[in-house]
Scaffold this active site. Structure first.
Site, mmCIF file in Angstrom:
data_model
loop_
_atom_site.group_PDB
_atom_site.id
_atom_site.type_symbol
_atom_site.label_atom_id
_atom_site.label_comp_id
_atom_site.label_asym_id
_atom_site.label_seq_id
_atom_site.Cartn_x
_atom_site.Cartn_y
_atom_site.Cartn_z
ATOM 1 N N ASP A 55 0.992 -1.207 0.064
ATOM 2 C CA ASP A 55 -0.122 -0.142 -0.112
ATOM 3 C C ASP A 55 0.942 1.355 -0.154
ATOM 4 O OD1 ASP A 55 1.054 -0.138 2.677
ATOM 5 O OD2 ASP A 55 -0.838 0.191 3.578
ATOM 6 N N ARG A 282 -4.908 4.193 6.355
ATOM 7 C CA ARG A 282 -5.315 4.067 4.859
ATOM 8 C C ARG A 282 -6.447 4.962 4.504
ATOM 9 N NH1 ARG A 282 -4.538 -1.331 2.939
ATOM 10 N NH2 ARG A 282 -5.585 -0.575 1.375
ATOM 11 N N TYR A 290 0.600 -3.813 11.362
ATOM 12 C CA TYR A 290 1.602 -5.012 11.325
ATOM 13 C C TYR A 290 1.793 -5.405 12.895
ATOM 14 C CZ TYR A 290 2.645 -3.610 6.597
ATOM 15 O OH TYR A 290 2.716 -3.387 5.210
ATOM 16 N N PRO A 365 8.037 -5.897 4.939
ATOM 17 C CA PRO A 365 7.248 -4.839 4.569
ATOM 18 C C PRO A 365 7.466 -3.761 5.283
ATOM 19 C CG PRO A 365 5.577 -6.357 5.493
ATOM 20 C CD PRO A 365 7.105 -7.020 5.683
#
EC number: 1.14.13.7
Length: 665
Positions: A55, A282, A290, A365
């Site tokens: 993302d 987001r 996470y 990530p």
């Protein structure tokens, strides 16, 4: 009865994730220029990604997307990342905010990190591919490669199709991955918690079913963008070198219900004993979490995926957030992954088959590098392949893909190795706690890694397309050869429009010669400018030698002038034509000066160029500075392009100076 077919293509891209789509988008420009160029992209999934996945978009990726005409659309939907909050345990073991730092170093780029889920990013790229290629390039689903043969004896033959691929068309049933019993959409089916055999099983035809059509495709080039378990990489026999930790993390995309004060801010949270969390806000009120899990991978890396459910991830998140409350109001997606850092030994075979993205490097990530690095791999490869396929460049430039991107991938692995362990480690209780992680050290690594993570710190070594040795770096101190040419504000001379110069450097396969003309009102300086312009218009200049007779003079090498005068003190027609001022064209001359609505940008100063004497900077099609010289440096310019470009059969030839006093009517 199984059907068989046979076809030919110039480039076959395997995998329609971010790396594959970026390759297709860059190559679509060359398809537009040469419609008989055949580029195909295949994917084993029946549909694109709709939820979750990557993302984050970093600065350099956004700069590149801007040059592809995509950034504005993506930014209109993305969520902005401005400040990161750091939380650490206090003396009572409760998390508390200890600092706030900028998400992106101020001044590093005109963009800073944003987040938008991968599905929307892919949608914008797909739309752009269709538009630029006039729908000649489409993702073909669901297809899977089953065999690849490479005839190395034909690798150097420009007309040969040395790679033969056998493709099988899959049924919708076999191309839809299993969800491992979870009701929530997830990515456990292709996370690194499963083995290669388990992933392959997801895509096999059900027992008793007949395979679909088998197609034999003869290819000039193949690009493997098929993920961490890359079939292309394994078929080439390339090994992934590196190591894995035993840390396991869960990931949630959810609308949270929490009294945590920074729930809509990026956060790095270390708890005393329960692990760590990274928060990424987001779009549409979603938040990505996470979450470090208590489970560890068994010896040999085996993991029981059935143990990783949303409930397990949420339960551990609650422990880490204590004393704040945390629950999930709406769960959109989840997955889990095993932290490891690996890079393959090679990125290409005979410069005919290439691998990119997760196919050649895997990492955690946390720093938002996966999608960004994958896209920038094929952004690097795409222009080189496009120039070779259109007959404009020598095949030798393809070697620079591995030279440049393997070095960066290794640097990324080294960075992620340190960063992920600092993030996953238990906070030190005091200075004597040698097993714990110092939060001061973590913050320092976080800040230092900011520039690297942004993608703006890449500095490619000397190679065929990056000429450090011949460059006179002192003439443009901040246009460092091997780094991206940083955009600065300028004023378009013709009408006084303030703009970012980077917007002029669209990704269309052209090299740029940027003429920093300096103080063009000075007679001595104008004499230098005219001599350089006369060279460009001469029969043996790089413009005349490498531009086809039937093409515009700026179609291969785009010459752009930026002077340091105020636009009121000099006219466009004072600049020599046609090299610096093509007749009746108005986007070739710019000024570093103020405008009615903006103060003086001092862009010459930002670029490190002398405002009187100027400089000449050559920029590659992907926006990286490749040569710095002066107005007398024509020999260096000739030498640079002679190693890269191919002369057309019929050249443009010398040009005569335009007479602006005469009408062409």
């Amino acid at each position: 009865m199984t059907k068989y077919s046979e076809s030919y293509c110039d480039v076959l891209i395997v995998g329609a994730g971010p790396a594959g789509l970026m390759a297709a988008r860059v190559l679509s420009e060359y398809v537009r220029q040469k419609p008989d160029l055949k580029v195909r992209i295949i994917d084993k999934r029946s549909t694109k990604v709709y939820n979750g996945q990557a993302d984050g978009l970093q600065c350099r990726t956004l700069e590149s997307l801007k040059n592809l005409g995509l950034a504005d659309k993506i930014l209109s939907e993305a969520n902005d990342m401005s400040t990161i909050a750091l939380y650490n345990p206090d003396e009572n073991g409760h998390i508390r905010r200890t600092d706030r730092i900028p998400d992106t170093l101020p001044g590093i780029s005109r963009y800073h990190q944003v987040v938008l889920h991968q599905g929307r990013i892919e949608r914008h790229i797909l739309d752009s591919i269709a538009e630029i290629s006039d729908t000649r390039i489409k993702v073909e689903r669901p297809l899977i490669p089953e065999k690849m043969e490479i005839d190395s004896s034909k690798a150097e033959d420009p007309e040969a199709y040395p790679v033969t691929m056998t493709l099988r068309y899959m049924s919708d049933h076999e191309s839809t991955p299993l969800q491992f019993g979870h009701k929530t959409e997830n990515s456990l089916f292709h996370s690194n918690l499963q083995t290669q055999e388990e992933e392959d099983a997801n895509y096999r035809l059900p027992e008793g079913k007949e395979a679909g059509e088998i197609e034999t495709v003869h290819c000039k080039y193949v690009i493997g963008c098929d993920g961490g378990h890359s079939w292309v990489r394994r078929t080439l026999g390339f090994e992934m070198i590196g190591e894995q930790t035993d840390y396991i993390w869960g990931v949630l995309d959810a609308v949270p219900a929490s009294n945590f004060p920074d729930i809509r801010s990026p956060c790095a949270i270390h708890s005393a004993e329960s692990g760590s969390i990274m928060i990424i806000p987001r779009e549409n009120n979603l938040v990505r979490f996470y979450v470090q899990l208590q489970a560890r991978a068994e010896k040999g890396g085996r993991v029981d995926r059935t143990k990783f459910t949303p409930e397990v991830v949420i339960a551990n998140a609650k422990k880490i957030f204590h004393p704040y409350t945390f629950d999930v109001q709406q769960l959109d997606w989840f997955t889990a992954y095993h932290i490891g850092q690996r890079v393959t030994e090679k990125f290409s075979k005979d410069e005919r088959v290439f691998i990119a993205g997760d196919a050649c490097h895997t990492h955690s990530p946390k720093a938002g590098q996966g999608m960004n690095t994958s896209m920038m791999d094929t952004y690097n490869l795409g222009w080189k392949l496009g120039l070779v396929l259109t007959g404009r460049a020598k095949r030798d430039i393809l070697k620079t893909y591995e030279e440049e991107r393997h070095a960066f991938a290794q640097a990324l692995i080294d960075f992620d190795h340190q960063f992920s362990r600092l993030f996953s480690g238990r906070p030190a209780k005091d200075v004597a706690d040698e097993m714990g992680v110092s939060m001061d050290v973590f913050k320092e690594a976080f800040v230092k890694g900011n520039e690297f993570a942004s993608g703006t710190a890449i500095n490619y070594d000397e190679n065929l397309v990056t000429d450090k040795k011949s460059s006179k770096q002192e003439l443009a101190k901040n246009c460092v050869v091997g780094t991206r040419f940083k955009s600065q504000p300028v004023v378009r001379h013709s009408e006084g429009l303030w703009m970012h110069f980077g917007d002029r450097l669209v990704t269309d396969g052209r090299f740029r010669i940027i003429v920093f003309a300096g103080k063009a009102t000075d007679a001595t300086q104008m004499s230098r400018i005219k001599k350089f312009s006369a060279y460009l218009d001469s029969e043996n200049s790089v413009i005349s030698l490498y531009t086809p007779k039937v093409s515009d003079r700026n179609s291969r090498i785009d010459v752009i002038t930026i002077h340091s005068c105020h636009r009121d003190d000099i006219e466009m027609h004072d600049f020599p034509a046609p090299a610096l001022h093509p007749k009746w064209q108005y986007d070739f001359i710019y000024a570093d000066c103020d405008s009615w609505h903006h103060p003086h940008p001092k862009s010459y100063q930002a670029w490190g160029v002398d405002e009187t004497k100027g400089a000449v900077v050559v920029v590659r099609p992907d926006g990286y500075t490749s040569l710095v010289t002066d107005l007398e440096g024509t020999a260096e310019i000739d030498r640079y392009f002679s190693g890269i470009l191919v002369e057309p059969k019929e050249k443009s030839g010398a040009q005569t100076e335009a007479d602006w006093t005469k009408s062409t009517a």
